[in-house]
Write an enzyme that holds these catalytic residues in place. Structure first.
Site, PDB file in Angstrom:
ATOM      1  CB  SER A  18      -0.945   0.028   1.193  1.00 32.39           C
ATOM      2  OG  SER A  18      -0.296   0.529   2.317  1.00 32.39           O
ATOM      3  CE  LYS A  68      -2.581   2.245   4.586  1.00 36.16           C
ATOM      4  NZ  LYS A  68      -3.755   1.798   5.358  1.00 36.16           N
TER       5      LYS A  68
END
Lengths: 236, 236
Positions: A157, A195
DNA sequence: GGTAAATGTTCTCTTACTGTTCTCTATGAG
DNA sequence: CTCATAGAGAACAGTAAGAGAACATTTACC
């Protein structure tokens, strides 16, 4: 690499970010550069993005960040870039004119052992981190103040941020982070994930660096920062 | 390595960048070198780019930057930046069940100093690397057999391989590599570049990891491998 | 002398960059 | 859902800048 206008705009954005933490809007930039139209700003921004100085999300208000500054600002060629320190050394002998570098025998210095606490999914959030699998040694110049630990990245990701599956990330323990930082975030006290953090008012957005993953937005209190990414290692 | 004119021009660009942060235009360079035509500048710039001293984006105004300087004015080794390697801190108390790891005090171990030999343009091919700008220490477990050196990556051509502008790559010196390896390759004894190697019969292809760059294919004998990528570091 | 690379110059052609006005649309607040 | 706003971008004009062909000269070197 940059024209005067592009340079001015980049500096303005950079200053603005440093002072307020919030990127300026097109209108603010327009005023700062004394233009009458946002359109010119739009093109300058596009140019800066093309040249790799800023990163942005299209169609998002104030969604940009400075990725790097021109060399004239800090680094310079004479001195190494502002990344960490280094040890002075006298190496270098006479090299053949096109011969590849031939370093002197490698001197040994102090390093620091950092525990690898397990894996973290950069993609779909998975299990939290608690297993101490092994340790890696880390160059001291990468470590700032504070406590550190390492994690092995799983998933893709963060691929557009150059963080690949299998990479090892060095995390500095902290419970605060700025918008734009890449962090280890614990959501609802259950899922830990790597993230990019975005503060949106009281809410917090965790965005992946991969268009295939959606940005997730959480209300206050649901996300807790556990550390900030300070370095990355990859072995081939 | 450089002719007088090339050297003069490189110095002028470097000075200009240091002073104003904006690279000179062809016209300004023309005046600086006391020429009557930009055309000569064009050739000098091309030569500098070929030899790896500057990086540029074609067809973009003032889009260039100095990647390295000739050895004659080789970068001095700046003073090491001291950095407290340890400063105890009090961090929050109560641990939740998913509280992040709390490593024991970091033990110190042996590391190895590896010289950073300069920058290499991952984008536009550049020339041999020999300036030793500073050193980094590298965890011993990353070093296999053989001699190693490090390079700082400039450019974005390997971006899809997760190698970003500013990253430091650890290279093991070797003159052989397998198809698919990422290598430092010297083309025509002149331009060095970081690319993925593909063997196609007797020919060799150097492919970038960025669709914006073309794969270049060379006949036998034109490409010499100078090292193989074994690890990567990035500091945030 | 012969050769190749580097230079100096003139000219032409194309493209990039900037400033401005206007219009349209995506987004986020309410 | 509706509205106000910030971002996207087309169009036009003028200026600045880069690409490169062609040809003559110079320099270094065998």
């Amino acid at each position: 690499m940059l024209t005067r206008k592009q340079y001015e705009l980049l500096m303005f954005i950079h200053e603005r970010l440093k002072e307020t933490g919030v990127p300026p809007s097109f209108d603010e930039m327009k005023d700062a550069l004394d233009l009458r139209s946002k359109s010119g700003i739009h093109r300058l921004i596009t140019a800066l993005e093309e040249r790799g100085f800023i990163r942005r999300l299209p169609n998002r208000a104030r969604a940009m960040e400075v990725v790097r500054l021109p060399d004239s600002i800090a680094p310079g060629l004479g001195a190494p870039r502002p990344r960490g320190s280094f040890s002075p050394e006298v190496i270098e002998g006479s090299l053949g004119k096109l011969e590849p570098p031939r370093p002197a025998p490698e001197p040994v210095v102090q390093g620091t052992e950092i525990p690898v606490m397990g894996r973290i999914a950069a993609g779909v959030p998975i299990e939290a981190i608690q297993t101490h699998s092994h340790s890696i040694s880390v160059p001291p110049e990468l470590l700032g103040k504070g406590e550190h630990y390492a994690l092995e990245v799983r998933g893709d990701s963060m691929i557009e941020a150059g963080i690949l599956d299998g990479d090892t990330v060095l995390i500095r323990r902290t419970d605060s982070a700025d918008s734009g930082d890449i962090v280890v975030a614990l959501v609802d006290e259950e899922e830990a994930t790597l993230k990019r953090l975005r503060k949106k008012g009281a809410s917090i957005a965790l965005e992946a660096a991969n268009p295939a993953y959606e940005t997730r937005i959480f209300g206050p209190g649901r996300v807790r920062v556990q550390g900030r990414l300070v370095a990355l290692f990859r072995q081939y």
